[in-house]
Structure formats: structure tokens, C-alpha cells
Design a protein around this motif. Structure first.
Motif, PDB file in Angstrom:
ATOM      1  N   PHE A   1      24.354  50.373  34.512  1.00  0.00           N
ATOM      2  CA  PHE A   1      25.238  50.411  36.061  1.00  0.00           C
ATOM      3  C   PHE A   1      26.120  49.336  35.718  1.00  0.00           C
ATOM      4  O   PHE A   1      25.690  48.152  36.072  1.00  0.00           O
ATOM      5  N   VAL A   2      27.393  49.591  35.132  1.00  0.00           N
ATOM      6  CA  VAL A   2      28.340  48.396  34.829  1.00  0.00           C
ATOM      7  C   VAL A   2      29.528  48.856  35.639  1.00  0.00           C
ATOM      8  O   VAL A   2      30.008  50.115  35.307  1.00  0.00           O
ATOM      9  N   ALA A   3      30.243  47.942  36.214  1.00  0.00           N
ATOM     10  CA  ALA A   3      31.647  48.329  36.574  1.00  0.00           C
ATOM     11  C   ALA A   3      32.321  46.911  36.433  1.00  0.00           C
ATOM     12  O   ALA A   3      32.246  45.830  35.991  1.00  0.00           O
ATOM     13  N   ILE A   4      33.795  47.174  36.151  1.00  0.00           N
ATOM     14  CA  ILE A   4      34.757  46.427  35.939  1.00  0.00           C
ATOM     15  C   ILE A   4      36.015  46.288  37.030  1.00  0.00           C
ATOM     16  O   ILE A   4      36.474  47.584  37.087  1.00  0.00           O
ATOM     17  N   GLN A   5      36.115  45.193  37.479  1.00  0.00           N
ATOM     18  CA  GLN A   5      37.451  45.002  38.407  1.00  0.00           C
ATOM     19  C   GLN A   5      38.253  44.008  37.849  1.00  0.00           C
ATOM     20  O   GLN A   5      38.070  42.883  37.520  1.00  0.00           O
ATOM     21  N   THR A   6      39.685  44.615  37.526  1.00  0.00           N
ATOM     22  CA  THR A   6      40.505  43.555  37.025  1.00  0.00           C
ATOM     23  C   THR A   6      42.164  44.106  37.593  1.00  0.00           C
ATOM     24  O   THR A   6      41.860  44.835  38.414  1.00  0.00           O
ATOM     25  N   GLY A   7      42.862  43.580  36.777  1.00  0.00           N
ATOM     26  CA  GLY A   7      44.344  43.935  37.303  1.00  0.00           C
ATOM     27  C   GLY A   7      45.256  44.353  35.978  1.00  0.00           C
ATOM     28  O   GLY A   7      45.046  43.949  34.961  1.00  0.00           O
ATOM     29  N   LYS A   8      46.373  44.778  36.367  1.00  0.00           N
ATOM     30  CA  LYS A   8      47.639  45.086  35.417  1.00  0.00           C
ATOM     31  C   LYS A   8      48.669  44.725  36.085  1.00  0.00           C
ATOM     32  O   LYS A   8      49.002  44.939  37.151  1.00  0.00           O
TER      33      LYS A   8
ATOM     34  N   MET B   1      53.343  42.688  45.678  1.00  0.00           N
ATOM     35  CA  MET B   1      52.183  42.740  44.769  1.00  0.00           C
ATOM     36  C   MET B   1      52.635  42.532  43.315  1.00  0.00           C
ATOM     37  O   MET B   1      53.380  43.270  42.666  1.00  0.00           O
ATOM     38  N   LYS B   2      52.405  41.462  42.631  1.00  0.00           N
ATOM     39  CA  LYS B   2      52.541  41.352  41.211  1.00  0.00           C
ATOM     40  C   LYS B   2      51.501  41.924  40.264  1.00  0.00           C
ATOM     41  O   LYS B   2      51.764  42.337  39.133  1.00  0.00           O
ATOM     42  N   VAL B   3      50.358  42.296  40.705  1.00  0.00           N
ATOM     43  CA  VAL B   3      49.220  42.904  40.168  1.00  0.00           C
ATOM     44  C   VAL B   3      48.601  44.320  40.800  1.00  0.00           C
ATOM     45  O   VAL B   3      48.474  44.013  41.868  1.00  0.00           O
ATOM     46  N   LYS B   4      48.498  45.106  39.850  1.00  0.00           N
ATOM     47  CA  LYS B   4      48.030  46.350  40.388  1.00  0.00           C
ATOM     48  C   LYS B   4      46.387  46.353  39.995  1.00  0.00           C
ATOM     49  O   LYS B   4      45.946  46.279  39.022  1.00  0.00           O
ATOM     50  N   PRO B   5      45.438  46.398  41.076  1.00  0.00           N
ATOM     51  CA  PRO B   5      43.932  46.341  40.716  1.00  0.00           C
ATOM     52  C   PRO B   5      43.865  47.523  39.965  1.00  0.00           C
ATOM     53  O   PRO B   5      44.186  48.782  40.237  1.00  0.00           O
ATOM     54  N   VAL B   6      42.869  47.507  39.099  1.00  0.00           N
ATOM     55  CA  VAL B   6      42.335  48.456  38.021  1.00  0.00           C
ATOM     56  C   VAL B   6      40.878  48.420  38.164  1.00  0.00           C
ATOM     57  O   VAL B   6      40.227  47.323  38.133  1.00  0.00           O
ATOM     58  N   TYR B   7      40.081  49.342  38.363  1.00  0.00           N
ATOM     59  CA  TYR B   7      38.681  49.460  38.399  1.00  0.00           C
ATOM     60  C   TYR B   7      37.968  50.671  37.606  1.00  0.00           C
ATOM     61  O   TYR B   7      38.595  51.769  37.717  1.00  0.00           O
ATOM     62  N   GLY B   8      37.113  50.384  37.072  1.00  0.00           N
ATOM     63  CA  GLY B   8      36.339  51.375  36.125  1.00  0.00           C
ATOM     64  C   GLY B   8      34.857  51.179  36.251  1.00  0.00           C
ATOM     65  O   GLY B   8      34.236  49.916  36.385  1.00  0.00           O
ATOM     66  N   VAL B   9      34.122  52.366  36.125  1.00  0.00           N
ATOM     67  CA  VAL B   9      32.599  52.054  36.207  1.00  0.00           C
ATOM     68  C   VAL B   9      32.090  53.107  35.073  1.00  0.00           C
ATOM     69  O   VAL B   9      32.643  53.708  34.333  1.00  0.00           O
ATOM     70  N   SER B  10      30.773  52.676  34.897  1.00  0.00           N
ATOM     71  CA  SER B  10      30.087  53.232  34.031  1.00  0.00           C
ATOM     72  C   SER B  10      29.720  54.815  34.140  1.00  0.00           C
ATOM     73  O   SER B  10      29.750  55.140  35.419  1.00  0.00           O
ATOM     74  N   ARG B  11      29.004  55.821  33.263  1.00  0.00           N
ATOM     75  CA  ARG B  11      28.826  57.017  33.909  1.00  0.00           C
ATOM     76  C   ARG B  11      27.848  57.279  34.711  1.00  0.00           C
ATOM     77  O   ARG B  11      27.760  58.037  35.758  1.00  0.00           O
TER      78      ARG B  11
END
Length: 659
Positions: free
Chosen positions: A545-552, A593-603
Motif C-alpha cells: 500500500f504505497v502512494a505518492i503525492q507530488t507536483g508538476k 498556482m505554479k504547481v499542479k498536484p499529481v497523485y498516484g497509488v499502487s494497485r
């Protein structure tokens, strides 16, 4: 308009209800006067009632409305008691309408009007609800009803049944799921066994009207009240230490009294040979589990006191704040394990009741009607908190303020003023992250801040140590939050000293080495320039169970100026989103907003669920919280499976009763 109409209708209904009741009471007293001309107490009662009505009216008219209304409820309870228990009262169940006299009709009509008034208020308006154990009117009703039985020979028996009714009312106000089942047992056992065993002549119509009049409002509020679980129990949670301890001691006294009256089965004249040995045999687990039950309740209120002290110190008493604090204190796991103890306590109580059943002993019946709702209420709150309170979380932050890099990852040297500005922003980030961890009750493992870079050995040691953190020895956190803001290469890997990097695969490997079998989840928050590359492949991760919250970046990249990633913008946005309750509809459409939030999770992320206690967890809990002589219970391995089955059955019965 509808609210005003319902308010007027409620006022008229209240007046009509009082009028019908006192008319019925006056007729009842007159009838008893005619049938008991030699009984001087009827004369005294008539005079007392006249004075009571006069005092109530005068105080109400002179502005002391609450006092007058309360005094009226007190005397209504007295009159209900007098009209229910007299020599000419009926001693049979309801057979037909021919058994009704004028007094019964008026009293029942008064109760019906009162029920109509309660329903009208709930349906047509929105009454204000608050956490309480008993309403003032209910206390006065019960006190008056008990006062009316003081002159009878069965005062002790009536005291037990009134105490049982009081505890059931508390269960209604606490919105206990099992309160309806317990109330049904109260009505059935009271009418079929308790009153016949007490040898009390009673009027079933007026007694039923009293029970309905007393409990109808709290009963319907189980459905109409929109208070959450924590709001309902707020009064109990924020009680003082001494009050909590006295309540536990009161439960202990009640349990001892119940067992003491259970031993009176030896007085049964036709006692079968097998019942006494069976009772003694079943008494052993009863004492065993009830000792654990009292210790569990003591620890439970201790946990609640810790939470209330934190909330009072923070000055936040909202529902969300209470839930966050309880989650951080590990209350969910404590409740889930304690729920098992309370369930076995209930089972041992049922077994003792079955082995010591005495249908001719009214005090025994009254005591079991007191004990059952108490144990069911504690089981209910432990079960609900175990389901509603969130899990524990721990966080670790790494900040390396070097954010002026070329696409290849090579350093571009900054001017001194630019270097100071970057360090200042980095210190601001540390404050934001620390404040975020504190406000959301996330245990802070620490924050590493380095302007000269981070070595590979050091970061490996710190992250693996972070992943090994536990709430208690052997009990892992439910969520691990790893924050990083610093230099990364073009593929998102962390740039370390000596030209080395840290990849997502390495972090995942360390995570699996320490938490692969725990079922915990890992959240990576990366306020960096190219970490969105990690998000592209995170869905390939299996069995974790892994998730990543970052930005672009939303701005255009300038090759001459280097990577102009806006340091801290994503972190500030993250903090604002998670702390601001009311968000505008165009929250994500801000041009600034200078950064767009990007989010991804594991299966497997959607399959995550909080940790359920295992046999090992139960053994550990017993080891830490109970004396040594209790510990052999942990050798019974099937305890978890049996508990889950029993808990599922009991939950099904509760839901069926609510429906």
C-alpha cells in the motif's frame, strides 16, 4: 411558517396532555377515596396533590416556568406511582377494553397526546440536541415515581426496577445499538416475571402509560438525533478523573451485588442436583472475565482522560479534533482488543444468568436488568469507537535546500543572497510540515535539515529506522508519511552527496524489509522538481500500500536559468487543502498556482484496511495491561475466530433490532 405552526401545536399539545393527566389523576384519587373511606392516606394525598397543582401553576404564572414545569413533572411521577400500585389496581395483563375505566382512558390519552407532541416537534422542526445521560424531566419523573412507592412493602424491589429503567434511558440517550433489545428484555421480564415475583398488584394500563410517557422522547431520538458518535459521548468523555473512577467503582459494586443475589439460588426448595455445581463451574469464567472487564474499563477511561486533556490544552473540541486525538493515542486498537474482553464478559454473564435463574426472586431479576444494559453499553461504545476512530500515523521529513539545478542534475552555483533566500524558504517548509504533523496528531519522527547535502548511508539508516517505528512494541503504525524537499535528478531520484542517488525502488525495498507483512501503508510526499516521474510507474507496485503525492510545474522551463521549481508551493497547497474546511468550487482553477498536484497509488491501495487484532496482539495486550494470573487466557488460539463469529452475530441482532 411551518416551524411556528409546529411550535404552537406543541404548546397546545403539552397543555392538553397535562390537562388530561390531572383530570385522570383527580378521578383516580376520587375513586380510591370512595373505595377506601377508612384510609386516611387518601385524604393526605388529595391535599398534597391540590397543593402541588397550586404551587406549579403559581410558579409558572409568576415567571418561574422551569421550576413550575419541573415540580409538575415530579408530581406526575408521584401520581403515576400511586395510580399504578393500589389495592384496587389490576393484577392481570390487558385482556380487553372492558377492563378500562375513566382514569385509565384519560391517562392513556394524555400519554398519546404527549407522543404526538414529540413526533410533531421532531418532524416539523429541528430541535437542538446535546450530549446527556438523562434529561431533567426524566430524573424528576423517576424521582417522583420512586417517592410514590416509599410507603409500600416492596420499595426495595421497586428501587431495582427503577434503576434498570434509568440505565436503559441512558442507553437510549447514548444511542446504543443494543438498547432496543435490552429494552424488550426489560418489558418482557418485568411484566412476566418481576411483578408476579414481587407479589405487587399493579394497573398494567397506567404502568404502561408511565413507561411510554417517560421513554418515548429518548426512544425516538435514537432515529431523529443527528449527533455523531463522539458528539453523543462528549459529556462522558470530558468528565473529570474522579467521576470516571466513581463510575467504574459503581459498575463493580453492581456486578458484585448481581453475583451476590445470584447465589441465592441455593434457597430454591426444589433445586436440581446439577444446578449448583454448574453455577459454581460457570462462576470461575465469570469472575475471570469480569476482573478483566473492570481493568479494561479503568484503562479505557484513562485513555479518554488523556485525549480530553490534549483537547482541552489545544482548545479544540470539534468532532474532527476528537477523532484525530483518539487516533493518535491508539484508541482504535485498544477498543478493538477491549471489545473482545467485553464480549466474553457478556457471554459469561448470560451463562451465569441461565445457571442461576430464579423466577421467584424479583431482586435477582431486577439486578440482571441493571447489569445487562451496562455491559451492552460498554460493549457498544468499544465496538463503535473501534470502527470509527482512525489509525495511527507517524511522519518523517527531509529538507535539503538546493533547488537551483540544471536538467542534467548538475549544480548551478547561487549568489549569496539567493542562497540565503533558499535557506529561509527551507526553514519555512520545516515549520509548515511540523505544524501539519502536530495539527493532525501525526507522531513526528523528526526533521532532517542539511544545506550541504545528505549522504547515502545516513539517509538509509534514518529511513529504515523510521520504517521500524512502532506505537507499542510489536504494534506498527497504520500510516507512515515520508516527506522530502530537495535536489532530484531528471528521473526523480533523490540527489545525494558523492554523486549517489536514491531511487523509488530502494525506498520500496527498505519498506518491504520492515513492513511487508504488517499491512501498513506508506505515503511519500515529494515537493521536488521531477518526482512526478515516480508516479508514472507506481501503479505497477503489487502487494504493498504505497502512494505518492507530488507536483508538476505549470510554468515554462528556462534552460538558461535552470530549474525554476517554486520551492514550497506544493507544501503550502497541501497544508491549506488539508486544514481548510470550506473550500471554494474553483479551488483548483486558480491562475496563481505554479504547481499542479499529481497523485498516484499502487494497485492494492484501495484494498487497504486498518489492522485487526490477532491472537498475538491480544496476548501482547494482556501481557501489558493485566496481572499474571490472567495471562493463561492467551493460550486459547481460537479466541479470535470465536470472537469474530460472536461479534458478527451480535451485530446482526443489533441491526435487526434497529431496523
Amino acid at each position: 411558517m411551518l416551524t411556528k405552526l409546529s411550535s404552537k401545536l406543541a404548546q397546545y399539545s403539552t397543555g392538553l396532555s397535562f390537562l388530561l393527566f390531572f383530570a385522570g389523576a383527580a378521578n383516580g384519587i376520587r375513586e380510591r377515596w370512595l373505595h377506601h373511606t377508612t384510609d386516611g392516606s387518601i385524604h393526605l394525598l388529595a391535599i398534597a396533590v391540590a397543593f402541588a397543582v397550586l404551587i406549579s401553576l403559581s410558579t409558572y404564572l409568576y415567571g418561574y416556568r422551569d421550576f413550575g414545569r419541573g415540580f409538575g413533572y415530579l408530581w406526575m411521577g408521584v401520581l403515576f406511582s400511586v395510580l399504578s400500585f393500589t389495592e384496587i389496581a389490576f393484577d392481570h395483563l390487558i385482556d380487553s377494553l372492558h377492563d378500562l375505566d375513566v382514569t385509565d382512558i384519560l391517562i392513556m390519552a394524555s400519554t398519546g397526546v404527549n407522543c404526538f407532541k414529540v413526533l410533531t416537534e421532531r418532524i416539523c422542526s429541528s430541535p437542538t440536541y446535546e450530549s446527556m445521560f438523562l434529561a431533567t424531566e426524566e430524573c424528576l419523573f423517576l424521582l417522583g415515581f420512586l417517592s410514590g412507592t416509599t410507603g409500600t412493602m416492596h420499595f426495595g424491589n421497586m428501587l431495582t426496577i427503577i434503576a434498570a429503567v434509568t440505565i436503559h434511558l441512558m442507553a437510549f440517550h447514548m444511542k446504543s445499538s443494543s438498547s432496543l433489545l435490552s429494552a424488550f428484555c426489560l418489558c418482557f421480564l418485568g411484566s412476566v416475571y418481576f411483578f408476579p415475583a414481587s407479589d405487587v398488584n399493579f394497573n398494567p394500563y397506567i404502568l404502561s402509560a408511565f413507561v411510554v410517557h417517560l421513554s418515548f422522547e429518548s426512544l425516538v431520538d435514537i432515529y431523529f438525533s443527528r449527533l455523531s458518535l463522539l458528539e453523543t459521548w462528549k459529556k462522558f468523555i470530558f468528565q473529570g478523573r474522579c467521576i470516571h473512577r466513581l463510575q467504574i467503582l459503581a459498575v463493580l459494586v453492581l456486578e458484585i451485588l448481581f453475583y451476590g443475589f445470584s447465589t441465592q439460588l441455593i434457597k430454591e426448595p426444589d433445586l436440581p442436583v446439577y444446578r449448583l455445581p454448574l453455577f459454581v463451574f460457570l462462576s470461575v469464567p465469570w469472575v475471570w472475565f469480569h476482573f478483566m472487564f473492570i481493568v479494561t474499563c479503568w484503562g479505557f477511561v484513562g485513555k479518554l482522560e488523556e485525549c480530553s486533556n490534549v483537547l482541552k490544552a489545544r482548545g479544540e473540541l470539534s468532532d474532527n479534533s476528537m477523532s484525530d486525538v483518539m487516533a493518535s493515542k491508539g484508541l482504535r486498537h485498544f477498543c478493538l482488543v477491549s471489545q473482545i474482553v467485553s464480549l466474553y464478559t457478556l457471554l459469561s454473564t448470560f451463562l451465569v444468568i441461565a445457571s442461576a435463574w430464579q423466577e421467584t426472586n424479583p431482586v435477582f431479576i431486577g439486578m440482571l436488568l441493571i447489569i445487562l444494559p451496562v455491559e451492552l453499553l460498554i460493549y457498544d461504545i468499544l465496538t463503535k469507537l473501534g470502527k470509527s476512530v482512525g489509525g495511527t500515523a507517524v511522519g518523517y521529513a527531509v529538507v535539503a535546500p538546493a533547488h537551483k539545478y540544471s536538467p542534467t542534475g548538475d549544480v548551478i552555483f547561487l549568489a549569496e543572497n539567493a542562497f540565503q533566500a533558499v535557506n529561509t524558504k527551507a526553514m519555512e517548509l520545516i515549520g509548515i510540515v511540523s505544524r501539519f504533523f502536530s495539527s493532525h496528531m501525526i507522531h513526528n519522527f523528526g526533521t532532517d535539515f542539511s544545506t550541504s547535502g545528505i549522504s547515502a548511508d545516513y539517509i538509509e539508516k534514518k529511513i529504515t529506522s523510521f520504517f521500524e517505528q512502532r506505537v507499542l512494541p510489536g504494534l506498527h503504525y497504520d500510516t507512515y508519511i515520508l516527506y522530502y524537499s530537495g535536489h532530484v535528478t531528471i528521473n526523480g531520484d533523490w540527489a545525494l552527496t558523492e554523486g549517489r542517488t536514491l531511487s523509488f525502488e530502494s525506498i520500496l525495498k527498505w519498506w518491504r524489509n520492515t513492513n511487508a507483512a504488517t499491512g501498513a501503508r506508506l505515503l511519500l510526499f515529494l515537493d521536488t522538481a521531477h518526482s512526478d516521474k515516480w508516479v508514472d510507474n507506481i501503479w505497477k507496485v503489487e502487494n504493498d500500500f504505497v502512494a505518492i503525492q507530488t507536483g508538476k510545474l505549470t510554468a515554462t522551463f528556462d534552460t538558461e536559468q535552470g530549474n525554476t521549481f517554486p520551492l514550497g508551493e506544493l507544501t503550502k497547497l497541501w497544508d491549506d487543502f488539508n486544514t481548510t474546511s470550506a473550500k471554494p468550487e474553483n479551488y483548483w482553477d486558480k491562475n496563481s498556482m505554479k504547481v499542479k498536484p499529481v497523485y498516484g497509488v499502487s494497485r492494492e491501495w484501495c484494498c487497504f484496511k486498518f489492522h485487526e487484532p490477532t491472537v498475538k496482539d491480544i496476548a501482547q495486550h494482556v501481557e501489558q495491561n493485566f496481572p499474571r494470573f490472567i495471562k493463561p487466557i492467551t493460550r486459547f488460539s481460537p479466541i479470535c475466530h470465536a470472537t469474530q463469529t460472536c461479534s458478527a452475530c451480535l451485530t446482526g441482532l443489533q441491526m435487526a433490532a434497529v431496523d
